[in-house]
Design a protein around this motif. Structure first.
Motif, PDB file in Angstrom:
ATOM      1  N   TYR A   3       0.686  -1.101   0.284  1.00 51.03           N
ATOM      2  CA  TYR A   3       0.157  -0.490   0.034  1.00 51.03           C
ATOM      3  C   TYR A   3       1.072   1.331  -0.144  1.00 51.03           C
ATOM      4  CZ  TYR A   3       0.602  -0.358   5.114  1.00 51.03           C
ATOM      5  OH  TYR A   3       0.981  -0.503   6.215  1.00 51.03           O
ATOM      6  N   THR A   4       0.173   2.194  -0.114  1.00 49.47           N
ATOM      7  CA  THR A   4       1.009   3.723  -0.508  1.00 49.47           C
ATOM      8  C   THR A   4       0.646   4.640   0.597  1.00 49.47           C
ATOM      9  OG1 THR A   4       0.920   3.493  -2.703  1.00 49.47           O
ATOM     10  CG2 THR A   4       1.622   6.059  -2.090  1.00 49.47           C
ATOM     11  N   ARG A   5       1.932   5.643   1.154  1.00 47.87           N
ATOM     12  CA  ARG A   5       1.669   6.210   2.334  1.00 47.87           C
ATOM     13  C   ARG A   5       1.492   7.467   1.365  1.00 47.87           C
ATOM     14  NH1 ARG A   5       5.515   4.021   7.874  1.00 47.87           N
ATOM     15  NH2 ARG A   5       3.723   2.539   8.553  1.00 47.87           N
ATOM     16  N   ARG A  76      -6.422  -0.324   9.572  1.00 50.28           N
ATOM     17  CA  ARG A  76      -6.705  -0.742   8.619  1.00 50.28           C
ATOM     18  C   ARG A  76      -8.141  -1.784   8.936  1.00 50.28           C
ATOM     19  NH1 ARG A  76      -3.981   0.195   3.493  1.00 50.28           N
ATOM     20  NH2 ARG A  76      -4.405  -1.630   3.761  1.00 50.28           N
ATOM     21  N   SER A  80      -9.616  -0.747   5.584  1.00 43.32           N
ATOM     22  CA  SER A  80      -8.867  -1.511   4.665  1.00 43.32           C
ATOM     23  C   SER A  80      -8.127  -0.550   3.737  1.00 43.32           C
ATOM     24  CB  SER A  80      -9.374  -2.774   3.954  1.00 43.32           C
ATOM     25  OG  SER A  80     -10.069  -2.132   2.812  1.00 43.32           O
ATOM     26  N   SER A  81      -9.132   1.328   3.518  1.00 44.32           N
ATOM     27  CA  SER A  81      -8.413   2.204   2.525  1.00 44.32           C
ATOM     28  C   SER A  81      -7.551   2.305   3.660  1.00 44.32           C
ATOM     29  CB  SER A  81      -9.159   2.598   1.786  1.00 44.32           C
ATOM     30  OG  SER A  81     -10.014   3.879   3.040  1.00 44.32           O
ATOM     31  N   THR A  83      -4.502   4.442   5.574  1.00 42.89           N
ATOM     32  CA  THR A  83      -2.825   4.604   5.495  1.00 42.89           C
ATOM     33  C   THR A  83      -2.338   5.908   6.402  1.00 42.89           C
ATOM     34  OG1 THR A  83      -2.619   6.130   3.226  1.00 42.89           O
ATOM     35  CG2 THR A  83      -2.420   2.898   3.235  1.00 42.89           C
ATOM     36  N   TYR A 285       4.626  -1.488   2.225  1.00 39.99           N
ATOM     37  CA  TYR A 285       4.314   0.219   1.758  1.00 39.99           C
ATOM     38  C   TYR A 285       5.456   0.768   1.360  1.00 39.99           C
ATOM     39  CZ  TYR A 285       7.427   1.569   5.635  1.00 39.99           C
ATOM     40  OH  TYR A 285       8.400   1.394   6.688  1.00 39.99           O
TER      41      TYR A 285
END
Length: 288
Positions: A3-5, A76, A80-81, A83, A285
């Motif tokens: 995932y992305t921060r 999350r 869950s979306s 970050t 991430y």
């Protein structure tokens, strides 16, 4: 799935809402106060006895990387979306710019007592009572820029001074080390007062209020600040690929730092992980 921060300044209105709602839910569940207590418990200074993990030690960066992941996992579980976004304090430097907006973290504290009265984390909103701390105050406090004794946020040049150092850390592995990326970024300098606070430490002082001391987790900006610190570690790793976490081996018995710092392959309390296992985050991430 990786995932992305994201940069807090580039979050959409919907992303801000989801982040805030998840934070408030983690707080409502009582999990958030456990994070505050964990940080207090592991804030061990040079002058104290025992193992130092969270601050004034080489493990400052991997400890907070794991700490961020723990909070992110809690968020999350709610959504869950979500970050943890990062606050680039070398660019967003005003007291009314990101992240100090009503739709994200709220603004500065009022002059009389520094109580934050705007945004979703204001005491009056009813969702963010301080229950774990080093004082009896129940409200979130801030003193952005320290009006009575002003200081400025670190600059890009300050950060570059840390990133340019190719060595991760050096003996004596504490707040007095004059070289090494870790302490240049953590920010313990010689002297006293504002001149001794650099980079990470200076940001805590600039925010003030709850961000001063071991209970600094009570201000949600703690996470955005440390996400940026983690991003800077990631940039240092990319720039100096041949250099790694130090010390590689524990200090020898009988030396001043024996039993006081975590070596690369030793366990990092309170988790069953090592600094070595936390050096590469790319499978979990990335940063945008």
């Amino acid at each position: 799935m990786v995932y992305t921060r994201k940069d807090a300044a580039r979050l959409t209105a919907a992303e801000k809402r989801r982040f805030v709602r998840a934070m408030l839910e983690v707080k409502r569940r009582g999990e958030y106060d456990e994070f505050v207590q964990m940080h207090i418990d592991h804030y061990v200074a040079d002058g104290e006895t025992g193992l130092r993990t969270a601050h004034m030690a080489p493990s400052f960066l991997p400890w907070h990387r794991r700490f961020l992941l723990e909070l992110e996992e809690a968020l999350r579980r709610v959504d869950s979306s979500v970050t943890v976004p990062y606050w680039d304090w070398t660019r967003d430097r005003g007291t009314t710019s990101t992240p100090w907006t009503g739709d994200l973290l709220g603004g500065n504290g009022r002059r009389s007592d520094h109580q934050v009265t705007t945004g979703p984390f204001a005491y009056a909103a009813g969702n963010w009572t301080i229950r774990v701390g080093v004082t009896d105050g129940e409200y979130l406090a801030r003193d952005l820029g320290r009006a009575r004794n002003p200081i400025s946020l670190p600059t890009r040049s300050d950060v570059e001074g840390a990133l340019a150092d190719p060595v991760y850390d050096v003996s004596p592995w504490d707040s007095t080390t004059k070289k090494g990326f870790r302490n240049r970024l953590e920010g313990w300098g010689p002297g006293s007062g504002s001149v001794s606070w650099r980079n990470h430490n200076r940001v805590h002082r600039w925010v003030g209020g709850a961000m001063l001391g071991g209970a600094s987790v009570n201000d949600p900006v703690f996470w955005l600040h440390h996400a940026f610190v983690d991003l800077l570690w990631s940039r240092w790793q990319d720039r100096h690929r041949e250099h790694r976490y130090l010390p590689a081996r524990p200090p020898a018995p009988g030396t001043p730092q024996y039993g006081r710092v975590v070596a690369r392959n030793e366990l990092l309390p309170p988790w069953d992980v090592t600094p070595d296992s936390l050096e590469d985050h790319r499978g979990v991430y990335r940063y945008a």
